[in-house]
Design an enzyme around this catalytic site. Structure first.
Site, PDB file in Angstrom:
ATOM      1  CG  ASP A   1      43.727  39.309  34.209  1.00 39.77           C
ATOM      2  OD1 ASP A   1      42.310  39.155  34.428  1.00 39.77           O
ATOM      3  OD2 ASP A   1      44.142  39.963  33.724  1.00 39.77           O
TER       4      ASP A   1
ATOM      5  CE  LYS B   1      48.150  36.436  34.817  1.00 44.50           C
ATOM      6  NZ  LYS B   1      48.336  37.752  36.001  1.00 44.50           N
TER       7      LYS B   1
END
Length: 208
Positions: A138, A120
Site C-alpha cells: 500500500d 494488493k
C-alpha cells in the site's frame, strides 16, 4: 536476508509484536473483500464507519450482487471514487455468486479475475483469510520500504517482488501490518517524527 534487514525486523517485532492484525472490520471473507476495495484512496477508519451500516443493509453476497447501482453509489460515497467502486463491487459479487458458489476464491489467478481486484486486494484476502504468505504493497509500504532501502522501485508489483526476495516468508504479512502502524504513528508522509524514530539509523532520508 541482509543483516540490516534482520535488524529492522527485530526492532519492528519488538515494538509492535508479531500478531496478525487487520485494520478493516469484517466478519466474512466477502466483507473483507468489499472493505478492501473501498479502502482504495480512503482511510481504513472511514471505511469502517461506512461498512458498519453497509453490511447491515446488504447482509450477503447476493444482496450486493443484486444491489441498485445508484443506491449503492450513495451508500459508499464517503469512501470516494464511488462510481467505479460501486460498479466493481456489484460485478465482483455477481462473479462470486455465479462462478464461485458464493465463496471468495483463494487462488491468486481467480481473485485477479474479479472486477476491481488487483494484487494488493488479492494479497489482503490471501494473507488474512487463507493465511497464504503474501506481501501487500500500500502507500505506507511503498514509501517506507524505499526509505529503509529494501527497494528502489516505485511500481507496486516490482516492490512486491523485491520484498518477497528480501523478507523471510513469516514476515511477508507482518511487514504490511508493522509498516502501516509505523507510518501512522512515526513515519507519516507529511510530518515524520524523525527524532522519535527507532529506525532512523536505517533510513536513507534521515539527516543527523
Amino acid at each position: 536476508m541482509k543483516k540490516r534487514t534482520g535488524e529492522i525486523l527485530e526492532l519492528l517485532d519488538e515494538k509492535y509484536g508479531t500478531e496478525f492484525i487487520c485494520y478493516l472490520n469484517y466478519e466474512t471473507p466477502w466483507q473483507l473483500l468489499i472493505a478492501t476495495m473501498l479502502s482504495a484512496q480512503c482511510t481504513d477508519a472511514r471505511v469502517n464507519i461506512v461498512t458498519k451500516e453497509l453490511f447491515r443493509k446488504y447482509p450477503s453476497v447476493e444482496a450486493f450482487a443484486d444491489a441498485d447501482l445508484k443506491e449503492l453509489e450513495q451508500d459508499i460515497k464517503p469512501t470516494g471514487f464511488y462510481h467505479n467502486k460501486a460498479k466493481n463491487i456489484i460485478a465482483c459479487m455477481k462473479d462470486i455468486r455465479d462462478k464461485y458458489n458464493g465463496e471468495v476464491p483463494s487462488e491468486l489467478e481467480d481473485l485477479l479475475s474479479l472486477a476491481g481486484v488487483g494484487r494488493k486486494t488479492a494479497n489482503v484476502i490471501r494473507g488474512n483469510i487463507y493465511h497464504v504468505p503474501s506481501v501487500v504493497v500500500d502507500t505506507h509500504v511503498k514509501r517506507i520500504s524505499n526509505r529503509l532501502g529494501l527497494t528502489k522501485n516505485q511500481d507496486p508489483d516490482k516492490i512486491e517482488q523485491d520484498l518477497m526476495k528480501e523478507l523471510p516468508e513469516d514476515h511477508w504479512i507482518l511487514w504490511n501490518i508493522h509498516i502501516i502502524t509505523f507510518g501512522r504513528t512515526i513515519c507519516s508522509a507529511r510530518s515524520p517524527k524523525c527524532e522519535d524514530c527507532f529506525l532512523q539509523k536505517y533510513c536513507k532520508e534521515y539527516k543527523m
